[in-house]
Scaffold this motif. Structure first.
Motif, PDB file in Angstrom:
ATOM      1  N   LEU A 520       0.830  -1.212   0.000  1.00 45.72           N
ATOM      2  CA  LEU A 520       0.000   0.000   0.000  1.00 45.72           C
ATOM      3  C   LEU A 520       0.859   1.255   0.000  1.00 45.72           C
ATOM      4  N   VAL A 532      -4.590   5.828   2.398  1.00 47.83           N
ATOM      5  CA  VAL A 532      -4.626   4.726   3.361  1.00 47.83           C
ATOM      6  C   VAL A 532      -4.659   5.315   4.767  1.00 47.83           C
ATOM      7  N   THR A 541      -7.323  -1.525   8.372  1.00 50.69           N
ATOM      8  CA  THR A 541      -6.753  -0.618   7.387  1.00 50.69           C
ATOM      9  C   THR A 541      -7.863  -0.176   6.438  1.00 50.69           C
ATOM     10  N   LEU A 543      -8.861   1.827   2.932  1.00 50.26           N
ATOM     11  CA  LEU A 543      -8.370   2.273   1.626  1.00 50.26           C
ATOM     12  C   LEU A 543      -9.420   3.165   0.982  1.00 50.26           C
TER      13      LEU A 543
END
Length: 790
Positions: A520, A532, A541, A543
């Motif tokens: 990422l 992110v 996480t 995105l």
């Protein structure tokens, strides 16, 4: 029936001359004068230059050009034909076959679209062309924007049947840019040129029955839209021969040369007929025997079109005006080189736009397009920026970063002055870091050629820069930082758009989390429009991207390029929160850290802000503070604005004024940021926070017969606001509508259903508006879905 060959003279002199078969002696006399050394050179529309195997490195020979268009207008197809006709490739790559040079990514070949801009360099008749193919999908508009930022010219492809489509308008909208255009995929090709960034338009499917109406509609639309996104006046440089499937070639109005393509529309099989005395006879016989085209009508239309082009040049170029106003002036006798020079001047100044015609798919007229790029689009010497002497040793702008498996991060640079060689030590004035170049490369799509040096005006690729990002400025030493920041020509980074959607992303195995974080990090460095973040409450996480396709492609890259098994969570809309009231708040914190007392008192005012953008406005109205403390205060405000008090969405359109602050000598910077963040969070809880939802601007094309049901459906439960309804052509309408993003669920399917598959639309982010109370209560559990259409 007696035909007439009309040659319309300058509109300034209001002179009209006509020729008929009864006055053929006068016509023959006029045509014979064309053989005079002072007359027109009829053999080619291209400048006579010897092709050179060694590229001339003068700035005048370089062309930095991009290809841009609405999705599926034919960018990659045109690029592949250009590479083939220039001799760079020996085969024609096809998008449908997945064997194109420029679309080399697995995701591009599977989907048949361009995702990543690709650069390539080739020689054309002594010119060095640096060509970049760009994406057309709305999710990847930032990729287009950052590439156009560093180019001197561009070729814009228009679908002649569809006319000027919204994505082309979006790509060319910024008023600081100038463009050239080339129209593709319908009956004719346009070459359009502007200034600063000069654009050429190409339309590449000359097989439509509606070629005549399409051609004129597109020109009309271009001139209508120029008020919004481009200044120049559009003018034909070529004129087509034949209609629909009988399309045979074009007439170059500058050199008065007829180009006719033989066989199965192959540009390599071209018959050229100069319109001089014997050339007219040969052409007339050829057209009658092979194409069933009347010579009289061809000459009449061609001469009229040429005169119109000269009239437009005379309005903006004194050298042409002087010739036009001369006694005894005849439109046919204006020297070709004079017209070519004039066209280049008005093109580079953004006054007029030459229009070319052809068909990329059939490889017709592509060589004439490349000639026009070389002859009319500006060189780096036409776009020289005024730099102080201290920066002339080296000045470059990083506009793109990619990660190569064997070479590591590769940074694409546009060099504005000086040159770069391997082992050069460069100072990044944006990041305040010094890095050493390990290799200097020339981009050839997904392959790279090592170079000993890359000089001013070129697009270089360098390896070894581990910290450089998109939008950074590079010079030779740190001592030049002040000169960079104070320069009136400071290179500004492209504006990174706010993401519209977000979802969680996680690996199938917790053991791959570190690898996922690295992947990422690399991908977001390549594509700054991806974001992110980490949810502290869930530990997941998150995105964020511009659309569903954007996120899907990112996941695909993680799986295939980085070999990480990962999955995306449900797609969610990027709502925002904003204050409606002005409130004052204070906080006092006294802590003991390592036997030292840290005491901080702060009073601040939080209020709504009219400034658009995601960053909070921070004003500090206290006694002089060090830059470090001011930075800590700003960081504290930004930290508080990452999560609002309603649904923990980011806070925008907010202003925080620090009225007073007292800090003990032992207070650390993290402690200052923490107190400021805590105080701002307390203020937001009483500031009448409102939830904001993103509105999208839709450009919808529908047949006239379906206009009413489409409008009714949009303005009903979808809460659409119609701002404009205009004629697109004789049979359809173009609608401009603002619609909440949350209401676009399933709209693509619905539009196809209403219009029996004939309607189409594209969307882009417009603005944020408050969410109605009746809808706000549902958002907590209904803000996500998997079938958004855009």
């Amino acid at each position: 029936m007696v035909s007439t060959w009309a040659i319309m003279s300058s509109s300034l002199s209001h002179l009209f001359i006509s020729f008929s078969p009864l006055r053929s002696i006068q016509l023959v006399h006029l045509i014979k004068k064309m053989h005079s050394p002072k007359g027109v050179v009829f053999y080619s529309s291209r400048k006579t230059r010897e092709a050179s195997s060694n590229l001339r490195e003068s700035l005048e020979s370089i062309r930095n050009v991009g290809i841009m268009a609405h999705i599926d207008a034919g960018k990659t197809t045109t690029t592949e034909r250009i590479l083939f006709c220039s001799g760079f490739t020996r085969y024609l790559g096809e998008v449908d076959d997945g064997d194109t040079v420029m679309d080399y990514m697995k995701q591009e070949r599977e989907r048949g679209i361009t995702i990543n801009s690709a650069a390539i360099t080739f020689d054309w008749k002594g010119y060095k062309l640096n060509l970049i193919d760009t994406p057309g999908h709305i999710d990847f508009t930032f990729e287009v924007e950052r590439v156009l930022r560093v180019l001197d010219g561009a070729v814009a492809l228009l679908d002649g049947a569809a006319g000027v489509q919204v994505l082309l308008i979006i790509q060319t909208h910024p008023p600081s840019r100038d463009y050239n255009y080339f129209i593709n995929k319908t009956r004719f090709r346009l070459l359009v040129c502007g200034s600063r960034l000069t654009v050429m338009v190409y339309q590449g499917s000359l097989l439509s029955i509606k070629w005549t109406s399409s051609m004129h509609v597109a020109i009309k639309q271009l001139n209508q839209w120029r008020i919004s996104f481009i200044r120049p006046q559009y003018s034909y440089k070529q004129y087509p021969l034949g209609k629909g499937k009988e399309f045979s070639g074009v007439v170059d109005l500058v050199s008065l040369t007829v180009y006719i393509w033989e066989g199965k529309y192959d540009d390599s099989k071209t018959v050229a007929f100069p319109l001089k005395y014997e050339g007219i006879s040969e052409l007339s016989q050829f057209l009658e025997e092979n194409k069933d085209i009347a010579m009289d009508s061809v000459l009449n239309e061609v001469f009229t079109a040429r005169q119109k082009m000269i009239d437009q040049l005379a309005m903006h170029d004194d050298s042409v005006l002087e010739v036009v106003m001369t006694d005894g002036y005849q439109p046919l006798l204006l020297n070709e080189s004079a017209i070519t020079d004039s066209l280049r001047r008005v093109t580079c100044e953004g006054i007029a736009v030459p229009v070319l015609m052809g068909s990329s798919l059939r490889n017709v007229g592509v060589t004439l397009l490349i000639d026009a790029i070389a002859n009319y689009l500006p060189s780096p010497s036409d776009r020289v920026i005024d730099l102080p002497d201290s920066l002339k040793s080296f000045y470059a702008f990083a506009f793109k970063v990619i990660h190569d498996k064997s070479r590591g991060p590769l940074v694409f640079l546009r060099i504005y002055s000086g040159s770069v060689t391997p082992s050069t030590l460069l100072y990044n004035a944006t990041q305040d870091k010094t890095e050493r170049v390990s290799k200097v490369l020339l981009a050839l799509a997904d392959e790279y050629k090592e170079m000993k040096v890359m000089s001013e005006g070129n697009i270089a690729v360098v390896a070894g820069l581990k910290h450089t990002m998109t939008g950074d400025t590079l010079v030779l030493s740190k001592e030049l930082k002040d000169d960079v920041l104070s320069s009136v020509n400071k290179l500004k980074a492209p504006v990174i758009p706010q993401p519209m959607f977000f979802c969680t992303i996680e690996p199938d195995s917790s053991g791959q989390q570190e690898d996922l974080d690295h992947a990422l990090s690399c991908i977001t460095r390549e594509d700054p429009s991806l974001r992110v973040s980490y949810d502290s409450e869930s530990g997941q996480t998150v995105l964020s991207g511009m659309g569903e396709l954007h996120l899907e492609v990112t996941l695909d890259r993680i799986i295939n390029e980085y070999k990480i098994s990962a999955r995306l969570g449900e797609l969610q809309i990027a709502y925002r929160e904003s204050p409606t009231l002005t409130v004052k708040e204070s906080d006092h914190v006294k802590r003991v850290h390592k036997n030292q007392v840290q005491e901080i008192n702060v009073e601040l005012t939080l209020s709504p802000s009219s400034v658009s953008g995601s960053e909070p406005v921070v004003d500090i109205h206290t006694s002089p503070l060090s830059d470090e403390i001011r930075g800590a205060i700003t960081n504290g405000v930004k930290l508080a604005c990452t999560h609002g008090p309603i649904f923990s969405y980011p806070v925008i359109q907010v202003q925080v004024s620090i009225d007073s602050i007292s800090i003990s000598p032992n207070a650390t910077l993290p402690a200052i940021s923490s107190v400021i963040s805590q105080c701002v969070s307390k203020a937001m809880k009483v500031a009448g926070m409102q939830l904001l939802e993103p509105f999208m601007k839709l450009e919808i094309k529908v047949p006239n017969s379906y206009l009413s049901p489409v409008l009714s459906e949009l303005t009903g439960h979808r809460r659409g606001i119609v701002s404009d309804v205009r004629d697109d052509d004789n049979d359809s309408k173009q609608l401009s509508v603002s619609v909440p993003l949350s209401s676009l669920k399933g709209y693509s399917t619905k539009l196809r259903s209403i219009t029996s598959g004939t309607g189409s639309f594209v969307s882009q982010f417009s603005h944020y508006e408050p969410v109605p109370e009746r809808i706000r209560n549902k958002i907590g559990s209904e803000s996500f879905y998997n079938d958004f259409d855009a």
